[in-house]
Write a protein that holds these residues in place. Structure first.
Motif, short mmCIF file in Angstrom:
data_model
loop_
_atom_site.label_atom_id
_atom_site.label_comp_id
_atom_site.label_asym_id
_atom_site.label_seq_id
_atom_site.Cartn_x
_atom_site.Cartn_y
_atom_site.Cartn_z
N MET A 81 0.83 -1.20 0.00
CA MET A 81 0.00 0.00 0.00
C MET A 81 0.87 1.25 0.00
N THR A 82 1.91 1.25 0.83
CA THR A 82 2.77 2.42 0.91
C THR A 82 3.56 2.61 -0.37
N ALA A 83 4.18 1.53 -0.86
CA ALA A 83 4.99 1.65 -2.08
C ALA A 83 4.15 2.07 -3.27
N ALA A 84 2.90 1.61 -3.31
CA ALA A 84 2.05 1.86 -4.47
C ALA A 84 1.32 3.19 -4.43
N LEU A 85 0.95 3.68 -3.23
CA LEU A 85 0.07 4.84 -3.17
C LEU A 85 0.47 5.93 -2.18
N ILE A 86 1.19 5.59 -1.11
CA ILE A 86 1.41 6.57 -0.04
C ILE A 86 2.73 7.32 -0.15
N LEU A 87 3.77 6.69 -0.71
CA LEU A 87 5.07 7.35 -0.80
C LEU A 87 5.01 8.71 -1.52
N PRO A 88 4.22 8.85 -2.60
CA PRO A 88 4.11 10.18 -3.21
C PRO A 88 3.61 11.25 -2.24
N LEU A 89 2.70 10.85 -1.33
CA LEU A 89 2.19 11.81 -0.34
C LEU A 89 3.29 12.23 0.62
N ALA A 90 4.09 11.27 1.08
CA ALA A 90 5.21 11.59 1.97
C ALA A 90 6.22 12.48 1.26
#
Length: 475
Positions: free
Chosen positions: A41-50
């Motif tokens: 989930m993080t690699a696919a969708l959340i890292l751009p937000l961070a």
């Protein structure tokens, strides 16, 4: 004068679990926590937000977030090493802060696992559509159909066998992570080994931006505690559960640090910056001429988001189950399946709510927005739960005569670190409607308080009964 007599219902249901004992070993418990953290989930969708906040310091924000939550985990393990029961985090906080604190924690965790489960349903939908598109199937398939498929299969597996559902989450998430690491190796080594000095020196990174990024990091890492919810079914729980809690954080935290570095490095100089990419992994696959990885990456994301919903359902139902046996919820939710010994009624009730919320919500907005908003809503609940367990740990240790200066220091340090994402959630005030989310969570807490008050008036002595059970059961 308040009548403190324990109600007959409490006397007959509180001390009996009805769940299978010692069926979950360390791998299954580790799978539960890792699946709820959901590295994909993080690699696919959340890292751009961070990245939108931390920039070149994204990897460092995840390193700090991991270290911060490890402090919370150390406080959580003060309980896990000494006692266990179904829905353990509810029980842990209850032992430290009393029955009201325990019920507040349980109520809060239901909010958390509900919205993370909704993130699982919406992520399943987003990447399910991508998989269909990649294999040439196009068309406007309603989101609610994807929600229904994921929800029904997850419910069937969790009702059938807790061992099957727990181990399946490990296999599914493991496959997804392998595909992602394969892509990471291509990005890092295709043109030789280079050190990204901009990231190493944190070029252009501000303290304010890092503090905001940590909020996204918390969203990425929450769920490490979910192994404790399986306390009534764990094998050698006072050893395996603390290990699962710590190792799930260490493994996923390191994965996020690596992927933060890889995605920032791999997208630099491209036509679009990382924070504008909706599917950064597929973009990297195209950029580095390995487009054949797009299908397995998207398929891995689909099964990972399914595993996320599965683990949230398992964890949430095992919070409902002991609370129902403590008469906080209707007694039917505290019953088990006759042959499978799973909390079938709690699982059914929870998945119905988990499906209904996004099904209604999707008529008002798009699936990606629901995903982002669900994660933000869940983060408020997790922060409160972590604050509560951090406060409860030294209080509990004092009760049993084992509090030390080290335990007090760990609790204080964890509390101070948790203030960073808490402040970042409120300042500066986010745009509408996200600015309303804290008040929605507070309204949910108020509803829980009203529910507990009404319940305690209907069942005189229920709080005394809960406190007695938490103090004496499952030593």
């Amino acid at each position: 004068m308040t009548d403190t007599k324990i109600p007959p219902q409490a006397q007959t249901t509180i001390s009996v679990t009805g769940l299978r004992v010692a069926v979950l070993g360390f791998p299954a418990l580790l799978a539960q926590s890792i699946a709820l953290i959901s590295p994909t989930m993080t690699a696919a969708l959340i890292l751009p937000l961070a990245f939108s906040n931390a920039g070149e310091g994204t990897w460092m924000a995840y390193l700090f977030g991991t270290a911060m939550l490890l402090l919370v985990a150390f406080n959580l393990n003060q309980f896990a090493r000494r006692s266990t029961s179904p829905g353990s985090m509810y029980a842990y906080i209850g032992r430290g802060l009393g029955p009201v604190g325990g019920v507040t924690a349980g109520w809060t965790l239901l909010w958390c696992y509900l919205f993370i489960g909704i993130a699982g349903l919406t992520g399943f939908t987003i990447f399910g559509r991508e998989v269909l598109s990649l294999i040439g199937i196009h068309g406007a398939i309603p989101s609610v159909l994807f929600f229904a498929v994921s929800a029904v299969v997850a419910w069937a597996l969790t009702v059938r066998d807790v061992r099957l559902s727990s181990m399946l989450t490990l296999v599914l998430e493991g496959l997804s992570v392998l595909f992602i690491l394969a892509l990471a190796c291509v990005v890092l080594f295709k043109h030789g080994i280079h050190i990204d000095t901009d990231q190493v020196t944190l070029k252009g990174t501000s303290v304010r931006g890092m503090s905001f990024a940590v909020v996204a990091c918390i969203f990425s890492l929450v769920g490490f505690e979910s192994a404790t919810a399986m306390g009534g079914e764990a094998r050698d729980p006072m050893r395996t559960i603390p290990r699962a809690v710590i190792w799930s954080l260490v493994i996923t935290g390191l994965f996020f640090v690596v992927m933060g570095y890889v995605e920032v490095y791999g997208t630099r100089g491209g036509s679009a910056t990382l924070d504008t990419l909706s599917m950064p992994l597929n973009t990297l696959a195209e950029t580095y001429n390995v487009s054949y990885l797009k299908l397995p990456l998207s398929l891995g994301a689909v099964i990972s988001f399914f595993a996320l919903t599965l683990s949230c359902l398992n964890a949430g139902a095992r919070i409902i189950y002991p609370m129902a046996r403590h008469s906080v919820f209707p007694a039917i939710l505290g019953t088990t399946h006759r042959s499978n010994a799973t909390p079938a009624a709690a699982l059914t009730a929870y998945i119905l709510v988990m499906f209904a919320v996004p099904a209604i919500w999707s008529s008002q907005t798009d699936t990606l927005t629901i995903f982002n908003d669900a994660g933000t809503l869940a983060a408020f609940g997790f922060l409160l739960a972590y604050f509560l367990v951090t406060i409860a740990a030294p209080v509990y240790l004092r009760k049993i005569g084992e509090r030390t200066p080290r335990s007090i220091a760990l609790s204080a340090l964890a509390f101070l670190c948790l203030l960073v994402p808490t402040v970042g959630s409120f300042y500066p005030l986010p745009a509408w409607p996200v600015s309303l989310f804290p008040y929605l969570f507070l309204a949910f807490l108020a509803l829980g308080g009203i529910w507990l008050y009404v319940t305690s008036r209907r069942h005189r002595g229920i709080l005394t009964a809960i406190e007695t059970d938490l103090e004496t059961a499952h030593p």
